[in-house]
Write a protein that holds these residues in place. Structure first.
Motif, PDB file in Angstrom:
ATOM      1  N   LEU A  78       1.256  -1.264  -0.241  1.00 20.88           N
ATOM      2  CA  LEU A  78       0.013  -0.118   0.056  1.00 20.88           C
ATOM      3  C   LEU A  78       0.680   1.453   0.014  1.00 20.88           C
ATOM      4  O   LEU A  78       0.514   2.260  -0.757  1.00 20.88           O
ATOM      5  N   HIS A 118       2.598   3.219  -2.794  1.00 18.88           N
ATOM      6  CA  HIS A 118       1.253   4.371  -3.073  1.00 18.88           C
ATOM      7  C   HIS A 118       1.342   5.727  -3.299  1.00 18.88           C
ATOM      8  O   HIS A 118       0.923   6.776  -3.463  1.00 18.88           O
ATOM      9  N   VAL A 154      -4.818   5.238   3.949  1.00 21.36           N
ATOM     10  CA  VAL A 154      -6.119   5.906   3.546  1.00 21.36           C
ATOM     11  C   VAL A 154      -6.454   6.564   2.920  1.00 21.36           C
ATOM     12  O   VAL A 154      -7.173   7.347   2.590  1.00 21.36           O
ATOM     13  N   LEU A 192      -4.468   9.381   0.985  1.00 23.10           N
ATOM     14  CA  LEU A 192      -4.726   9.144  -0.617  1.00 23.10           C
ATOM     15  C   LEU A 192      -5.919   9.432  -0.581  1.00 23.10           C
ATOM     16  O   LEU A 192      -6.024   9.847  -1.517  1.00 23.10           O
ATOM     17  N   SER A 193      -6.895   8.581   0.572  1.00 19.61           N
ATOM     18  CA  SER A 193      -8.604   9.980  -0.108  1.00 19.61           C
ATOM     19  C   SER A 193      -8.288  11.602  -0.077  1.00 19.61           C
ATOM     20  O   SER A 193      -8.905  12.539  -0.799  1.00 19.61           O
ATOM     21  N   ARG A 245     -11.132  12.260  -3.262  1.00 21.51           N
ATOM     22  CA  ARG A 245     -12.459  11.206  -3.030  1.00 21.51           C
ATOM     23  C   ARG A 245     -12.515  10.814  -1.837  1.00 21.51           C
ATOM     24  O   ARG A 245     -11.493   9.763  -1.525  1.00 21.51           O
ATOM     25  N   GLY A 295     -16.545   5.571  -2.640  1.00 19.28           N
ATOM     26  CA  GLY A 295     -16.502   4.509  -3.680  1.00 19.28           C
ATOM     27  C   GLY A 295     -14.728   3.674  -3.397  1.00 19.28           C
ATOM     28  O   GLY A 295     -14.770   4.423  -2.061  1.00 19.28           O
ATOM     29  N   VAL A 296     -14.528   3.372  -4.006  1.00 17.63           N
ATOM     30  CA  VAL A 296     -13.141   2.841  -3.206  1.00 17.63           C
ATOM     31  C   VAL A 296     -12.035   3.609  -4.334  1.00 17.63           C
ATOM     32  O   VAL A 296     -11.953   3.409  -5.948  1.00 17.63           O
ATOM     33  N   LEU A 297     -10.945   4.121  -3.915  1.00 21.62           N
ATOM     34  CA  LEU A 297      -9.516   3.914  -4.552  1.00 21.62           C
ATOM     35  C   LEU A 297      -8.709   3.171  -5.202  1.00 21.62           C
ATOM     36  O   LEU A 297      -8.174   1.867  -4.286  1.00 21.62           O
ATOM     37  N   GLU A 298      -9.006   2.567  -6.519  1.00 21.80           N
ATOM     38  CA  GLU A 298      -7.768   1.445  -7.002  1.00 21.80           C
ATOM     39  C   GLU A 298      -7.139   1.686  -7.716  1.00 21.80           C
ATOM     40  O   GLU A 298      -6.646   2.414  -8.477  1.00 21.80           O
ATOM     41  N   LEU A 299      -6.106   1.033  -6.687  1.00 24.93           N
ATOM     42  CA  LEU A 299      -5.046   1.467  -6.641  1.00 24.93           C
ATOM     43  C   LEU A 299      -3.460   0.763  -7.972  1.00 24.93           C
ATOM     44  O   LEU A 299      -4.203  -0.813  -7.177  1.00 24.93           O
ATOM     45  N   ARG A 300      -3.008   1.122  -8.554  1.00 24.82           N
ATOM     46  CA  ARG A 300      -3.058   0.147  -9.461  1.00 24.82           C
ATOM     47  C   ARG A 300      -1.452  -0.300  -9.709  1.00 24.82           C
ATOM     48  O   ARG A 300      -0.502   0.739  -9.201  1.00 24.82           O
ATOM     49  N   GLY A 301      -0.602  -1.144 -10.135  1.00 26.81           N
ATOM     50  CA  GLY A 301       1.130  -1.146 -10.269  1.00 26.81           C
ATOM     51  C   GLY A 301       1.613  -0.960  -9.055  1.00 26.81           C
ATOM     52  O   GLY A 301       1.553  -1.302  -7.685  1.00 26.81           O
TER      53      GLY A 301
END
Lengths: 217, 409
Positions: B21, B24, B391, B394-395, B400, B403-409
């Motif tokens: 996590l 990110h 979290v 990040l929010s 945001r 909803g859901v925070l979609e973290l990629r990579g």
């Protein structure tokens, strides 16, 4: 062979919707209007927060109605709602409303709870992130499962299916569609997270996959 | 303390997820600002949280504001008023508070992605923030449920200039125009208060305190304060003792600078007089190992508060696998799941009943205690607190809150 399976996990914090209920009537009205993510949190996420207490009423609505409204009959009915029987949060909301509406009926007097004992509607603000575990075949899948956390199991088995509107859980979809393991997929899909705690689910899934691996070798 | 040190406690998969996590948030600049570097729960948690964030690649810093003594007199009045006391906060007091806080404006890191203002003391600094640069969070560690409306009304406009507010419990949340997150506090399982102790360490403490380890101990840890109802605990113990053999230990902090605390201690000693099985311990604030040992050797832990904030002392006891009999108030209700991790009580008689029940049935106490420990492991450990902060950051950074925070990579 399809795409490899990428294991995700989710972690979150709660956010207050600004909505609270202090009696059964306001609870019904709030259930009718809050966002679906609040319904999901109070119905499903309590599973994760209290997963080791399978003997307890699992959802927040049933617990509040029992502990703060002393309505045992209604609490029992609400506790009996198995979200696993429904494909969407919308359907779960409708069942909740139906039970509450019938119980309240035409009544005009509703006992209010004191300040601080209201039902506060919360949502989960989640971050979904890749764990780095990736499986291309059944053997790798089994290996990754052993390193996966309860959060990962919760996401792929419960949250992905219900909140994100997928037809089945992620494990079963991949096993069936990418590996052709339809029987294993079906056996995993039949595990209800409301019959086991998350550790039990983890062990059950590991056991099923392990058995299949042993059969295949 | 490095993150790996927590692996035996929470599992390697949990630490791996924290690192996954944190990727990110790498390079994000986070500045925490409060008013003291030592003493109190806020300083304690920041002392742990800041280095952990740095270890994960978040550029976290902890800044402490300075002010004249008069400022702290005013913030004490604000603190009391926010807790529901009748302390007065006049216009001139509020002006002094604002001016002294703003005198610290150079403390603000203009390059920070997120500035976190802890409690009311640094809150006026929000006025020095340039809009559009970075985000601001107000982290409230206070129970605002009984706040004086007038005093809260002075603070609210400043809170609403932040991008989010954070409270320990939803009960403390207020009517605000900014998102309100709920992040409960946490315990550090590796601190002296909570780490594993050897049998020898525990025995040594009990010997020094002249407590018999061979007989069941009923324990309450709290300062000597009417709101913790130590007199009610003694009464409950006396009722229970008619049926089961046990000792009572009331372990409190020093009351040297608290006139009411001295009065309560005096009443407790008077009520306990004549019973050699009641141990009233006035321990120093740094008696962490002693408290740890007492909690680990207790058969039953009581927290019969009449009013309570979050109640980390309950979390500590549950972490040690102890069944807790808690007053049905505040944060105790969020931790003691009645019949699962302990029992919630409202009366002296109810407390006595549960003491008897648990002392007479150690298997039941053990089952409740084990459930409590797992509840704490999932929800109230420092590692979970760290994840919650990530979290939250990040929010707020990504603006945001749904909803859901979609973290990629």
């Amino acid at each position: 062979m399809g795409q490899p399976f990428e294991f995700y996990s989710e972690t979150g914090i709660r956010i207050w919707t600004g909505i609270k209920a202090d009696n059964l009537k306001s609870l019904l009205e709030a259930v009718r209007t809050v966002r679906g993510s609040a319904i999901f949190y109070h119905m499903h996420h309590s599973l994760f927060r209290r997963h080791f207490t399978a003997a307890d009423y699992m959802n927040d609505f049933a617990r509040w109605v029992l502990l703060n409204q002393s309505q045992e009959v209604l609490a029992e009915k609400l506790a009996s709602i198995d979200p696993w029987e429904y494909n969407t949060v919308r359907e779960v909301r409708e069942v909740l409303m139906d039970y509450l509406d019938r119980y309240i009926g035409e009544g005009e007097r509703f006992q209010r709870v004191p300040a601080g004992s209201e039902f506060f509607f919360l949502e989960q603000r989640s971050a979904l992130f890749p764990t780095g575990l990736v499986a291309a075949n059944l053997k790798e899948f089994f290996s990754c499962l052993q390193y996966a956390s309860c959060s990962t199991f919760f996401f792929h088995l419960v949250e992905a299916r219900l909140r994100l509107g997928r037809k089945s859980n992620d494990f079963s979809e991949w096993l069936g569609n990418s590996l052709g393991e339809s029987e294993l997929a079906q056996r995993i899909a039949s595990i209800s997270p409301y019959q086991y705690n998350l550790w039990g689910i983890r062990e059950k899934v590991l056991s099923l996959v392990g058995e299949r691996l042993a059969d295949a070798s | 303390m490095h993150l790996e040190a927590y692996e035996p406690v929470v599992g390697s998969e949990e630490i791996a997820e924290i690192r996954a996590l944190a990727r990110h948030l790498r390079g994000l600049k986070v500045q925490h600002i409060n008013s003291t570097r030592v003493g109190g729960g806020v300083a304690e948690i920041l002392a742990r949280l800041t280095p952990m964030m740095n270890e994960l690649g978040i550029e976290a810093q902890w800044s402490v504001m300075t002010a004249k003594p008069a400022f702290f007199e005013v913030t004490k009045a604000i603190h009391n008023a926010l807790h529901g006391a009748t302390d007065l906060v006049t216009d001139s007091m509020f002006r002094l508070y604002s001016a002294e806080a703003m005198a610290n404006r150079d403390l603000l890191d203009r390059e920070a992605d997120v500035v976190v203002l802890h409690d009311p003391q640094p809150l006026p600094l929000i006025r020095a923030r340039r809009r559009g640069r970075g985000r601001a969070i107000w982290r409230c560690h206070i129970d605002l449920s009984m706040a004086q409306a007038a005093v809260w009304g002075l603070l609210r406009p400043m809170v609403e200039r932040c991008d989010a507010a954070v409270f320990h419990l939803v009960d403390y949340a207020k009517e605000l125009t900014v998102p309100q997150f709920i992040i409960p506090p946490a315990i550090d399982p590796l601190s002296d208060k909570n780490r594993e102790l050897t049998s020898a360490e525990i025995r040594g403490v009990l010997d020094r305190l002249s407590i018999d380890p061979s007989r069941p101990i009923v324990l309450q840890v709290s300062r000597f304060d009417f709101l913790k109802d130590p007199l009610g605990v003694i009464d409950a113990y006396k009722i229970a003792k008619r049926s089961v053999d046990c000792q009572l230990v009331l372990a409190g902090g020093s009351a040297a600078d608290d006139p009411e605390g001295e009065k309560v201690l005096s009443l407790v000693l008077e009520r306990a007089q004549g019973d050699p099985d009641i141990h009233v311990l006035n321990l120093s604030p740094d008696s962490h190992v002693e408290i740890n040992a007492l909690q680990r050797s207790a058969a039953v832990v009581v927290q019969k508060s009449l009013r309570e904030g979050f109640g980390l002392v309950v979390t500590e006891a549950m972490w040690k696998g102890k069944a807790v009999i808690g007053g049905a108030v505040g944060g105790i209700r969020n931790q003691v799941i009645h019949g699962i991790t302990g029992y919630l009580v409202n009366t002296v008689e109810g407390t006595a009943f549960r003491i008897k029940q648990l002392v007479a049935n150690p298997e039941l106490a053990q089952r409740l205690g084990e459930a409590g420990r797992e509840y704490v492991r999932t929800n109230f450990l420092l590692t979970q607190y760290l994840k919650s902060w990530m979290v939250l950051i990040l929010s707020v950074v990504k603006r945001r809150t749904q909803g859901v925070l979609e973290l990629r990579g």
